[in-house]
Design a protein around this motif. Structure first.
Motif, PDB file in Angstrom:
ATOM      1  N   THR B 178       0.869  -1.183   0.000  1.00  0.00           N
ATOM      2  CA  THR B 178       0.000   0.000   0.000  1.00  0.00           C
ATOM      3  C   THR B 178       0.903   1.230   0.000  1.00  0.00           C
ATOM      4  O   THR B 178       1.997   1.190   0.554  1.00  0.00           O
ATOM      5  CB  THR B 178      -0.903   0.021   1.237  1.00  0.00           C
ATOM      6  N   PRO B 179       0.465   2.286  -0.621  1.00  0.00           N
ATOM      7  CA  PRO B 179       1.322   3.479  -0.680  1.00  0.00           C
ATOM      8  C   PRO B 179       1.627   4.015   0.720  1.00  0.00           C
ATOM      9  O   PRO B 179       0.775   3.996   1.598  1.00  0.00           O
ATOM     10  CB  PRO B 179       0.490   4.473  -1.484  1.00  0.00           C
ATOM     11  N   HIS B 180       2.826   4.448   0.888  1.00  0.00           N
ATOM     12  CA  HIS B 180       3.273   4.918   2.193  1.00  0.00           C
ATOM     13  C   HIS B 180       2.575   6.223   2.564  1.00  0.00           C
ATOM     14  O   HIS B 180       2.447   7.122   1.740  1.00  0.00           O
ATOM     15  CB  HIS B 180       4.787   5.113   2.156  1.00  0.00           C
ATOM     16  N   THR B 181       2.133   6.296   3.784  1.00  0.00           N
ATOM     17  CA  THR B 181       1.452   7.503   4.242  1.00  0.00           C
ATOM     18  C   THR B 181       2.457   8.450   4.871  1.00  0.00           C
ATOM     19  O   THR B 181       3.321   8.015   5.639  1.00  0.00           O
ATOM     20  CB  THR B 181       0.381   7.128   5.284  1.00  0.00           C
ATOM     21  N   ASP B 182       2.299   9.683   4.546  1.00  0.00           N
ATOM     22  CA  ASP B 182       3.214  10.681   5.088  1.00  0.00           C
ATOM     23  C   ASP B 182       3.011  10.793   6.600  1.00  0.00           C
ATOM     24  O   ASP B 182       1.884  10.732   7.103  1.00  0.00           O
ATOM     25  CB  ASP B 182       2.932  12.034   4.434  1.00  0.00           C
ATOM     26  N   HIS B 183       4.120  10.936   7.303  1.00  0.00           N
ATOM     27  CA  HIS B 183       4.032  10.954   8.762  1.00  0.00           C
ATOM     28  C   HIS B 183       3.265  12.164   9.293  1.00  0.00           C
ATOM     29  O   HIS B 183       2.751  12.126  10.403  1.00  0.00           O
ATOM     30  CB  HIS B 183       5.442  10.912   9.376  1.00  0.00           C
ATOM     31  N   ASN B 184       3.224  13.244   8.505  1.00  0.00           N
ATOM     32  CA  ASN B 184       2.511  14.439   8.979  1.00  0.00           C
ATOM     33  C   ASN B 184       1.005  14.213   9.034  1.00  0.00           C
ATOM     34  O   ASN B 184       0.309  14.836   9.812  1.00  0.00           O
ATOM     35  CB  ASN B 184       2.788  15.623   8.052  1.00  0.00           C
ATOM     36  N   VAL B 185       0.553  13.308   8.157  1.00  0.00           N
ATOM     37  CA  VAL B 185      -0.894  13.075   8.087  1.00  0.00           C
ATOM     38  C   VAL B 185      -1.349  12.148   9.204  1.00  0.00           C
ATOM     39  O   VAL B 185      -2.496  12.141   9.609  1.00  0.00           O
ATOM     40  CB  VAL B 185      -1.234  12.452   6.715  1.00  0.00           C
ATOM     41  N   MET B 186      -0.411  11.335   9.689  1.00  0.00           N
ATOM     42  CA  MET B 186      -0.795  10.274  10.617  1.00  0.00           C
ATOM     43  C   MET B 186      -1.221  10.820  11.970  1.00  0.00           C
ATOM     44  O   MET B 186      -0.512  11.583  12.605  1.00  0.00           O
ATOM     45  CB  MET B 186       0.363   9.282  10.788  1.00  0.00           C
ATOM     46  N   ASN B 187      -2.399  10.407  12.365  1.00  0.00           N
ATOM     47  CA  ASN B 187      -2.962  10.847  13.633  1.00  0.00           C
ATOM     48  C   ASN B 187      -4.040   9.832  14.014  1.00  0.00           C
ATOM     49  O   ASN B 187      -5.055   9.721  13.345  1.00  0.00           O
ATOM     50  CB  ASN B 187      -3.563  12.252  13.465  1.00  0.00           C
ATOM     51  N   MET B 188      -3.770   9.078  15.035  1.00  0.00           N
ATOM     52  CA  MET B 188      -4.683   7.990  15.388  1.00  0.00           C
ATOM     53  C   MET B 188      -5.754   8.425  16.384  1.00  0.00           C
ATOM     54  O   MET B 188      -6.359   7.573  17.042  1.00  0.00           O
ATOM     55  CB  MET B 188      -3.895   6.796  15.931  1.00  0.00           C
ATOM     56  N   THR B 189      -5.971   9.721  16.490  1.00  0.00           N
ATOM     57  CA  THR B 189      -7.089  10.196  17.301  1.00  0.00           C
ATOM     58  C   THR B 189      -8.387   9.627  16.722  1.00  0.00           C
ATOM     59  O   THR B 189      -8.590   9.665  15.510  1.00  0.00           O
ATOM     60  CB  THR B 189      -7.135  11.727  17.247  1.00  0.00           C
ATOM     61  N   HIS B 190      -9.208   9.068  17.570  1.00  0.00           N
ATOM     62  CA  HIS B 190     -10.404   8.421  17.034  1.00  0.00           C
ATOM     63  C   HIS B 190     -11.567   8.518  18.004  1.00  0.00           C
ATOM     64  O   HIS B 190     -11.397   8.762  19.187  1.00  0.00           O
ATOM     65  CB  HIS B 190     -10.118   6.951  16.727  1.00  0.00           C
ATOM     66  N   LYS B 191     -12.719   8.311  17.430  1.00  0.00           N
ATOM     67  CA  LYS B 191     -13.947   8.321  18.210  1.00  0.00           C
ATOM     68  C   LYS B 191     -14.754   7.077  17.812  1.00  0.00           C
ATOM     69  O   LYS B 191     -14.907   6.787  16.631  1.00  0.00           O
ATOM     70  CB  LYS B 191     -14.746   9.592  17.885  1.00  0.00           C
ATOM     71  N   ILE B 192     -15.218   6.338  18.805  1.00  0.00           N
ATOM     72  CA  ILE B 192     -15.994   5.125  18.517  1.00  0.00           C
ATOM     73  C   ILE B 192     -17.460   5.411  18.831  1.00  0.00           C
ATOM     74  O   ILE B 192     -17.796   5.780  19.961  1.00  0.00           O
ATOM     75  CB  ILE B 192     -15.489   3.937  19.370  1.00  0.00           C
ATOM     76  N   ASP B 193     -18.306   5.276  17.829  1.00  0.00           N
ATOM     77  CA  ASP B 193     -19.735   5.475  18.055  1.00  0.00           C
ATOM     78  C   ASP B 193     -20.454   4.152  18.255  1.00  0.00           C
ATOM     79  O   ASP B 193     -21.466   4.076  18.916  1.00  0.00           O
ATOM     80  CB  ASP B 193     -20.363   6.225  16.877  1.00  0.00           C
ATOM     81  N   GLU B 194     -19.922   3.117  17.618  1.00  0.00           N
ATOM     82  CA  GLU B 194     -20.575   1.821  17.737  1.00  0.00           C
ATOM     83  C   GLU B 194     -19.501   0.758  17.579  1.00  0.00           C
ATOM     84  O   GLU B 194     -18.687   0.804  16.662  1.00  0.00           O
ATOM     85  CB  GLU B 194     -21.650   1.668  16.644  1.00  0.00           C
ATOM     86  N   PHE B 195     -19.496  -0.174  18.499  1.00  0.00           N
ATOM     87  CA  PHE B 195     -18.647  -1.351  18.332  1.00  0.00           C
ATOM     88  C   PHE B 195     -19.389  -2.477  19.019  1.00  0.00           C
ATOM     89  O   PHE B 195     -19.469  -2.532  20.241  1.00  0.00           O
ATOM     90  CB  PHE B 195     -17.269  -1.135  18.969  1.00  0.00           C
ATOM     91  N   SER B 196     -19.997  -3.348  18.224  1.00  0.00           N
ATOM     92  CA  SER B 196     -20.807  -4.389  18.849  1.00  0.00           C
ATOM     93  C   SER B 196     -20.716  -5.671  18.050  1.00  0.00           C
ATOM     94  O   SER B 196     -20.331  -5.680  16.876  1.00  0.00           O
ATOM     95  CB  SER B 196     -22.260  -3.928  18.964  1.00  0.00           C
ATOM     96  N   PHE B 197     -21.058  -6.744  18.701  1.00  0.00           N
ATOM     97  CA  PHE B 197     -21.016  -8.074  18.105  1.00  0.00           C
ATOM     98  C   PHE B 197     -22.430  -8.608  17.973  1.00  0.00           C
ATOM     99  O   PHE B 197     -23.267  -8.378  18.838  1.00  0.00           O
ATOM    100  CB  PHE B 197     -20.194  -9.010  18.993  1.00  0.00           C
ATOM    101  N   GLY B 198     -22.686  -9.318  16.917  1.00  0.00           N
ATOM    102  CA  GLY B 198     -24.020  -9.873  16.697  1.00  0.00           C
ATOM    103  C   GLY B 198     -24.875  -8.877  15.954  1.00  0.00           C
ATOM    104  O   GLY B 198     -24.394  -7.881  15.424  1.00  0.00           O
ATOM    105  N   GLU B 199     -26.151  -9.159  15.937  1.00  0.00           N
ATOM    106  CA  GLU B 199     -27.074  -8.279  15.237  1.00  0.00           C
ATOM    107  C   GLU B 199     -26.971  -6.867  15.804  1.00  0.00           C
ATOM    108  O   GLU B 199     -26.744  -6.694  16.996  1.00  0.00           O
ATOM    109  CB  GLU B 199     -28.486  -8.809  15.431  1.00  0.00           C
ATOM    110  N   LEU B 200     -27.151  -5.890  14.950  1.00  0.00           N
ATOM    111  CA  LEU B 200     -26.951  -4.507  15.380  1.00  0.00           C
ATOM    112  C   LEU B 200     -28.191  -3.975  16.094  1.00  0.00           C
ATOM    113  O   LEU B 200     -29.283  -3.958  15.545  1.00  0.00           O
ATOM    114  CB  LEU B 200     -26.645  -3.638  14.163  1.00  0.00           C
TER     115      LEU B 200
END
Lengths: 387, 329
Positions: B178-200
């Motif tokens: 996969t094409p290399h991502t520039d380090h300036n763009v990388m930011n693993m800040t994240h927000k989880i709205d839904e993470f579930s198993f089985g039927e939603l």
């Protein structure tokens, strides 16, 4: 005399009885009596059944057992694969690697219609030496150039085969080997070609994460790798359709189901790897009148993979796995304790008293109310007539 | 012999019964207390409790649906989503999940007021909430400002019900090809709205829902260790809800540049035991009737006896008030 001493207790009588002369009996009263008697009977029967029935109360504890062994009882039929191809191996994570386990495991040759032909306890196949009459006393067979065993001779076809395996060669052309021709190895193979195989028996393993698998080809240990010699089966493929009649991890107890019992998997032509990921949960069952039994139950996730991988250009790649049936088991830290219970006799008696006394009293209150109402009504009607 | 001879309840003509004032008062008191007790018993019957049972799954499992809705503060084309399980199956999910460029905001636009959190378990509400049909909210592309800095990854996919590792990584960091991502763009800040198993069931809140983590450096890995417990909820009308609960522990680690792989790692495993939570009343209706009869009857008889004993004691001390006894029976 008796009567006079009894009469001393008279004043304690809590069940003061109305003299028969003063008692009024009505047919509604009799009806209420029958009705309440019926209700009491029904409830008593229910209470008795409840008292006699055995309930299984289950609870969950953390498994504290140590140095435990687990017995695996299995019975698996392969309708399309002859017995001589199959090998059973047990491996566990604790480093105890039991290759070619022969611990009370039986292989039964099956005719294409499923009837049993020959039943043998699985030992190292072909361990019996050649008939000494046919070959000389000092016969020492050639190993076809492969690494010789410690005895220095390859006296049987199986010896040659193992020598090939030791050298890392594949044993593809038995027709060129003297020992095999003499033993009728090819005939044996041909004869068994359409047969099926039923593998059943019991294994005892350490209760640790591990796996056991039934796969083609002899297995051997090569530089810390577990290897199966499957070169000769790759071209045609093997049909690993199988029927699991039974797979249990210990004694059967009530309320425990083994999900894999009587499980059919058909139409697996080609090279298929069947993986069963099993999670074993220890279970203790306390019987009411027998000593408790320690056993195991399990949940399972099945996953199949076709090893014949074709890329977009239609090229067949080398399989990246071993065809066969794999049972990977993992041990859960929790343990289910099942206790058989029955209501105590005293609580049954309490229930009976509550039913009889309660219903009877309530019925008498109701009856009294009806009677009084009836009488009042009658009196009013008489009064009305008089007016 | 007449039918009425079977009458087991002796009734005495009122001429032969003595009614006393104290008996009358007692009857009133008994009735009042009895009412309270009966109501208490009925209230007890109406009250529900949760019964917990554990069963080992008796079915053969194959696949399980996993639902995600995660927003990462990186452009969509710089993100890869992959899954790898212990059967060595590798699944590239970059195409199976929807990726929508968006802005990274921590104030979620979706109102979550109807979600239940930190409340005592109410199976009925839970089952009812699950039947409410709500799909993963389709994010509409915000128009006007085209400079999207974040990516919303959402959707559902099937995977083997085996312990696995779902990971969202920067392209070019971790997987080859996969094409290399520039380090300036990388930011693993994240927000989880839904993470579930089985039927939603969007209205059921899972531990990871509505959570966020802010990354301080470009090379940071967030690991979530998840243990999934299959759960069956049964309400008193025998409606079943099969879902999966999970517990999660997390760990974050910052690397020096090129020392490790930044990303979001969800490592999950399944418990073999299924929890069955059944909402039930403490007794059956028949049982309630028996208890009521026992209560009324027992109370009536006991109170009558108490009245007798008390009046006996009273007359013992004041024999002059005792009713005349003409003869002993």
């Amino acid at each position: 005399m008796v009567k006079s001493s009894l009469s001393r207790f008279k004043s304690f009588d809590a069940y003061a009885k109305t003299l028969d002369d003063f008692r009024v009996k009505t047919s509604t009263g009799a009806a209420v009596t029958f009705l309440s008697a019926f209700i009491i009977l029904v409830l008593l029967i229910g209470e008795f059944l409840d008292y006699r029935s055995v309930r299984i109360e289950s609870s969950l504890i953390v498994d504290g057992g140590r140095k435990e062994k687990m017995s695996i009882d299995f019975d698996i039929t392969f309708p399309k694969i002859p017995c001589y191809i199959l090998t059973l191996d047990v491996m566990d994570v604790a480093g105890e690697h039991q290759s070619d386990i022969t611990h009370s495991v039986y292989k039964v040759q099956l005719a294409p219609d499923g009837t049993e032909i020959k039943r043998e306890r699985s030992q190292n196949l072909g361990n019996t030496g050649p008939d000494p009459k046919e070959v000389g006393e000092n016969y020492c067979g050639d190993c076809g150039g492969a690494a010789r065993p410690e005895s220095g001779c390859c006296n049987t076809c199986e010896d040659v085969r193992q020598a090939y395996v030791r050298s890392g060669w594949s044993f593809n052309h038995p027709e060129g080997i003297e020992q095999c021709v003499r033993e009728g190895y090819m005939e044996k193979m041909k004869e068994q070609a359409n047969q099926g195989c039923r593998v059943h028996g019991m294994l005892t393993v350490n209760k640790v994460t591990g796996n056991f698998h039934i796969a083609p080809g002899r297995s051997f240990q090569n530089a810390n790798m577990h290897v199966h010699d499957i070169q000769q089966y790759l071209e045609h493929g093997l049909d690993f359709s199988h029927h699991i009649r039974r797979l249990t991890f210990g004694q059967h107890v009530p309320n425990v189901q083994n999900p894999l019992d009587d499980q059919h998997v058909d139409g697996a032509e080609g090279l298929y790897m069947f993986q069963y990921y099993i999670k074993v949960v220890g279970t203790t069952h306390h019987y009411m009148n027998k000593p408790p039994v320690r056993t195991n139950q399990y949940s399972v996730t099945q996953f199949n993979r076709n090893l014949h991988y074709k890329d977009e250009h239609g090229r067949v790649h080398q399989p990246n796995g071993l065809p066969g049936v794999f049972f990977n088991f993992d041990i859960s830290p929790m343990m289910v304790v099942q206790v058989e219970e029955r209501k105590s006799f005293t609580s049954f008696l309490t229930g009976v008293c509550a039913i009889v006394g309660g219903i009877f009293t309530v019925a008498s209150i109701i009856d009294g109310a009806i009677w009084r109402a009836e009488r009042t009504l009658k009196r009013k009607m008489e009064l009305g007539k008089a007016l | 012999m007449q039918f009425k001879e079977f009458d087991a309840f002796p009734k005495v003509e009122s001429g032969f019964v003595k009614r006393t004032g104290s008996g009358g008062i007692l009857t009133l008191i008994i009735s009042a207390v009895l009412c309270i007790l009966v109501f208490g018993e009925i209230a007890d019957y109406m009250k529900l409790r949760n019964e917990y049972n554990f069963i080992v799954d008796p079915l053969i499992n194959h696949e399980l649906q996993i639902n995600v809705d995660i927003t990462v503060a990186m452009p969509c084309d710089a993100l890869t989503v992959d899954l790898r399980d212990i059967a060595n199956v590798q699944l590239s999910l970059s195409d199976k999940l929807h990726k929508i460029p968006t802005h990274f905001t921590l104030s979620s636009g979706v109102s979550r007021t109807d979600k239940m959190r930190d409340q005592p378990l109410n199976v009925k509400q839970l089952v009812r909430a699950a039947s409410r049909n709500a799909a993963l909210a389709q994010a509409s592309k915000q128009k006007g400002n085209e400079d999207f800095k974040a990516c919303r990854i959402f959707g559902s996919f099937e995977s083997n019900k085996l312990s696995s590792n779902l990971h969202i990584m920067a392209a070019g960091h971790g997987y080859f090809g996969t094409p290399h991502t520039d380090h300036n763009v990388m930011n693993m800040t994240h927000k989880i709205d839904e993470f579930s198993f089985g039927e939603l069931y969007p209205t059921i809140v899972n531990p990871l829902d509505d959570s966020f983590e802010i990354s301080e450096t470009a090379f940071e890995a967030f690991q979530y260790f998840i243990v999934v417990v299959p759960t069956i909820y049964v309400d008193r009308y025998k409606n079943r809800l099969m879902t999966n609960q999970y517990s999660v522990s997390e760990y974050r680690r910052a690397y020096d540049e090129h020392q490790g792989f930044p990303g979001l790692f969800f490592k999950y495993d399944f418990e073999p035991l299924t929890v069955m939570i059944t909402e039930e009343s403490s007794m059956s209706f028949g049982h309630l009737l028996v208890r009521l009869a026992g209560l009324v009857g027992g109370y009536y008889v006991t109170a009558g006896m108490a009245h007798k004993v008390l009046s006996a004691i009273y007359y013992w001390f004041r024999p002059e008030q005792a009713p005349l006894r003409k003869h002993n029976v």
